[in-house]
Structure formats: C-alpha cells, structure tokens
Design a protein around this motif. Structure first.
Motif, PDB file in Angstrom:
ATOM      1  N   VAL A  12       0.847  -1.201   0.000  1.00 50.72           N
ATOM      2  CA  VAL A  12       0.000   0.000   0.000  1.00 50.72           C
ATOM      3  C   VAL A  12       0.876   1.242   0.000  1.00 50.72           C
ATOM      4  O   VAL A  12       0.658   2.185  -0.768  1.00 50.72           O
ATOM      5  N   ALA A  13       1.892   1.241   0.857  1.00 45.04           N
ATOM      6  CA  ALA A  13       2.810   2.381   0.918  1.00 45.04           C
ATOM      7  C   ALA A  13       3.497   2.592  -0.434  1.00 45.04           C
ATOM      8  O   ALA A  13       3.689   3.735  -0.857  1.00 45.04           O
ATOM      9  N   SER A  14       3.862   1.513  -1.104  1.00 49.98           N
ATOM     10  CA  SER A  14       4.525   1.622  -2.408  1.00 49.98           C
ATOM     11  C   SER A  14       3.624   2.273  -3.449  1.00 49.98           C
ATOM     12  O   SER A  14       4.080   3.097  -4.244  1.00 49.98           O
ATOM     13  N   VAL A  15       2.355   1.914  -3.453  1.00 43.93           N
ATOM     14  CA  VAL A  15       1.410   2.516  -4.405  1.00 43.93           C
ATOM     15  C   VAL A  15       1.260   4.009  -4.122  1.00 43.93           C
ATOM     16  O   VAL A  15       1.313   4.833  -5.041  1.00 43.93           O
ATOM     17  N   LEU A  16       1.085   4.356  -2.853  1.00 45.87           N
ATOM     18  CA  LEU A  16       0.953   5.773  -2.494  1.00 45.87           C
ATOM     19  C   LEU A  16       2.233   6.539  -2.809  1.00 45.87           C
ATOM     20  O   LEU A  16       2.191   7.656  -3.337  1.00 45.87           O
ATOM     21  N   ARG A  17       3.377   5.932  -2.482  1.00 45.12           N
ATOM     22  CA  ARG A  17       4.676   6.582  -2.729  1.00 45.12           C
ATOM     23  C   ARG A  17       4.873   6.801  -4.228  1.00 45.12           C
ATOM     24  O   ARG A  17       5.251   7.893  -4.661  1.00 45.12           O
ATOM     25  N   PHE A  18       4.592   5.785  -5.041  1.00 49.92           N
ATOM     26  CA  PHE A  18       4.778   5.915  -6.482  1.00 49.92           C
ATOM     27  C   PHE A  18       3.829   6.959  -7.073  1.00 49.92           C
ATOM     28  O   PHE A  18       4.223   7.746  -7.940  1.00 49.92           O
ATOM     29  N   THR A  19       2.598   6.986  -6.599  1.00 50.96           N
ATOM     30  CA  THR A  19       1.642   7.995  -7.077  1.00 50.96           C
ATOM     31  C   THR A  19       2.141   9.400  -6.763  1.00 50.96           C
ATOM     32  O   THR A  19       2.088  10.298  -7.611  1.00 50.96           O
ATOM     33  N   THR A  20       2.665   9.582  -5.557  1.00 49.45           N
ATOM     34  CA  THR A  20       3.197  10.889  -5.172  1.00 49.45           C
ATOM     35  C   THR A  20       4.424  11.235  -6.005  1.00 49.45           C
ATOM     36  O   THR A  20       4.609  12.387  -6.399  1.00 49.45           O
ATOM     37  N   GLU A  21       5.275  10.237  -6.283  1.00 51.48           N
ATOM     38  CA  GLU A  21       6.444  10.475  -7.135  1.00 51.48           C
ATOM     39  C   GLU A  21       6.017  10.926  -8.529  1.00 51.48           C
ATOM     40  O   GLU A  21       6.586  11.880  -9.081  1.00 51.48           O
ATOM     41  N   LEU A  22       5.012  10.260  -9.097  1.00 49.46           N
ATOM     42  CA  LEU A  22       4.517  10.665 -10.419  1.00 49.46           C
ATOM     43  C   LEU A  22       4.039  12.111 -10.413  1.00 49.46           C
ATOM     44  O   LEU A  22       4.310  12.874 -11.350  1.00 49.46           O
ATOM     45  N   ILE A  23       3.335  12.475  -9.360  1.00 48.49           N
ATOM     46  CA  ILE A  23       2.855  13.859  -9.241  1.00 48.49           C
ATOM     47  C   ILE A  23       4.040  14.815  -9.172  1.00 48.49           C
ATOM     48  O   ILE A  23       4.044  15.862  -9.826  1.00 48.49           O
ATOM     49  N   ALA A  24       5.064  14.465  -8.393  1.00 40.81           N
ATOM     50  CA  ALA A  24       6.253  15.318  -8.298  1.00 40.81           C
ATOM     51  C   ALA A  24       6.928  15.463  -9.655  1.00 40.81           C
ATOM     52  O   ALA A  24       7.351  16.558 -10.036  1.00 40.81           O
ATOM     53  N   TRP A  25       7.008  14.346 -10.407  1.00 41.52           N
ATOM     54  CA  TRP A  25       7.670  14.378 -11.711  1.00 41.52           C
ATOM     55  C   TRP A  25       6.916  15.241 -12.723  1.00 41.52           C
ATOM     56  O   TRP A  25       7.521  15.775 -13.645  1.00 41.52           O
ATOM     57  N   VAL A  26       5.604  15.377 -12.550  1.00 45.27           N
ATOM     58  CA  VAL A  26       4.800  16.196 -13.468  1.00 45.27           C
ATOM     59  C   VAL A  26       4.694  17.638 -12.971  1.00 45.27           C
ATOM     60  O   VAL A  26       4.930  18.592 -13.718  1.00 45.27           O
ATOM     61  N   ALA A  27       4.343  17.799 -11.703  1.00 46.93           N
ATOM     62  CA  ALA A  27       4.042  19.136 -11.179  1.00 46.93           C
ATOM     63  C   ALA A  27       5.288  20.005 -10.996  1.00 46.93           C
ATOM     64  O   ALA A  27       5.228  21.222 -11.198  1.00 46.93           O
ATOM     65  N   THR A  28       6.404  19.403 -10.611  1.00 45.85           N
ATOM     66  CA  THR A  28       7.602  20.209 -10.350  1.00 45.85           C
ATOM     67  C   THR A  28       8.135  20.888 -11.616  1.00 45.85           C
ATOM     68  O   THR A  28       8.346  22.108 -11.611  1.00 45.85           O
ATOM     69  N   PRO A  29       8.341  20.145 -12.713  1.00 48.59           N
ATOM     70  CA  PRO A  29       8.782  20.865 -13.914  1.00 48.59           C
ATOM     71  C   PRO A  29       7.730  21.844 -14.437  1.00 48.59           C
ATOM     72  O   PRO A  29       8.064  22.891 -14.983  1.00 48.59           O
ATOM     73  N   VAL A  99      -3.321  16.337  -3.228  1.00 49.43           N
ATOM     74  CA  VAL A  99      -1.907  15.958  -3.222  1.00 49.43           C
ATOM     75  C   VAL A  99      -1.345  16.017  -1.805  1.00 49.43           C
ATOM     76  O   VAL A  99      -0.593  15.129  -1.386  1.00 49.43           O
ATOM     77  N   SER A 100      -1.725  17.028  -1.053  1.00 54.56           N
ATOM     78  CA  SER A 100      -1.260  17.145   0.333  1.00 54.56           C
ATOM     79  C   SER A 100      -1.758  15.976   1.178  1.00 54.56           C
ATOM     80  O   SER A 100      -1.000  15.417   1.983  1.00 54.56           O
ATOM     81  N   ALA A 101      -3.008  15.596   0.993  1.00 60.78           N
ATOM     82  CA  ALA A 101      -3.558  14.445   1.726  1.00 60.78           C
ATOM     83  C   ALA A 101      -2.848  13.156   1.309  1.00 60.78           C
ATOM     84  O   ALA A 101      -2.554  12.295   2.151  1.00 60.78           O
ATOM     85  N   LEU A 102      -2.564  13.016   0.024  1.00 55.99           N
ATOM     86  CA  LEU A 102      -1.837  11.846  -0.473  1.00 55.99           C
ATOM     87  C   LEU A 102      -0.439  11.783   0.146  1.00 55.99           C
ATOM     88  O   LEU A 102       0.009  10.717   0.583  1.00 55.99           O
ATOM     89  N   ALA A 103       0.237  12.911   0.205  1.00 56.43           N
ATOM     90  CA  ALA A 103       1.579  12.955   0.803  1.00 56.43           C
ATOM     91  C   ALA A 103       1.520  12.611   2.289  1.00 56.43           C
ATOM     92  O   ALA A 103       2.383  11.880   2.799  1.00 56.43           O
ATOM     93  N   ALA A 104       0.501  13.091   2.977  1.00 56.41           N
ATOM     94  CA  ALA A 104       0.346  12.760   4.403  1.00 56.41           C
ATOM     95  C   ALA A 104       0.084  11.269   4.577  1.00 56.41           C
ATOM     96  O   ALA A 104       0.680  10.620   5.452  1.00 56.41           O
TER      97      ALA A 104
END
Length: 122
Positions: A12-29, A99-104
C-alpha cells in the motif's frame, strides 16, 4: 543487521509513494517551467535520477550506489515535498489539497519501512 527478507510488507505504501512520485515528476517541472526550462528539466533529472542511482541494499532489487537507509528516507521526503510544493504552486486548490492528503497518507504508511531503513547500513 536485518536480512532483506525482514523488509516489511509495504505494498500500500509503495502505491501511495509511487503515485506521489509521479505527481512530483509532473508538477515540479510544470511549476519551474515559467522560470526556466533548464530548471524544469533539471528537476526531473534530480527527482528521477537520484532515487534510481542511490538506494539502500535490500530495499530495491538493483542497487547502483549503496547508501544507508536515512538517505533513502530523505530522497522520499524530497519527492513528497516537491509534489506538495509544486501542486500548491500550479494546480487548483482542490488538487493541491488532494496531493497534500496523499503525501500525508504516504508518510503514515511509510512508517514501518522507514523504521526498517533506519536500521540498514550500507
């Protein structure tokens, strides 16, 4: 020292972590593109490249450069911070709240893995 097979189940943590990583990879640039395309590209290189190159033995199947567990934790925290910060900078409030709730939630579900990583040497 723990054996790799002592690693906690973190599906479960891996799915949440990967989803957050994808968001970081899109939103940051996306957030950085208005300042500099070079920064936008560099952010992707950092956010994807660092965790690919540096990892803790036993946490990933393939380790290029072995680092202690706390370094892996810091890399995850970098991804979480990038996702949340960039979401608030460029996305509507409702999306930034999600996104904030997902990160939490990711932080909470990562707890067992992080405790395991803190005990890992190189």
């Amino acid at each position: 020292m723990d054996r790799p097979d002592d690693r906690p189940d973190d599906r479960v943590a891996s799915v949440l972590r990967f989803t957050t990583e994808l968001i970081a990879w899109v939103a940051t640039p996306w957030a950085l593109a208005s300042y500099s395309w070079v920064l936008a590209v560099l952010s992707v290189v950092v956010l994807i490249g660092l965790p690919t190159v540096f990892s803790t033995p036993g946490d990933k199947a393939q380790v290029m450069v072995a680092v202690p567990g706390p370094v892996t934790i810091l890399l995850v925290l970098l991804q979480l911070a990038a996702a949340v910060t960039a979401a608030w900078a460029v996305w509507p409030v409702w999306a930034a709240v999600v996104v904030s709730a997902l990160a939490a939630a990711t932080t909470v579900t990562e707890r067992r893995r992080w405790l395991w990583l803190l005990r890992r040497g190189v």
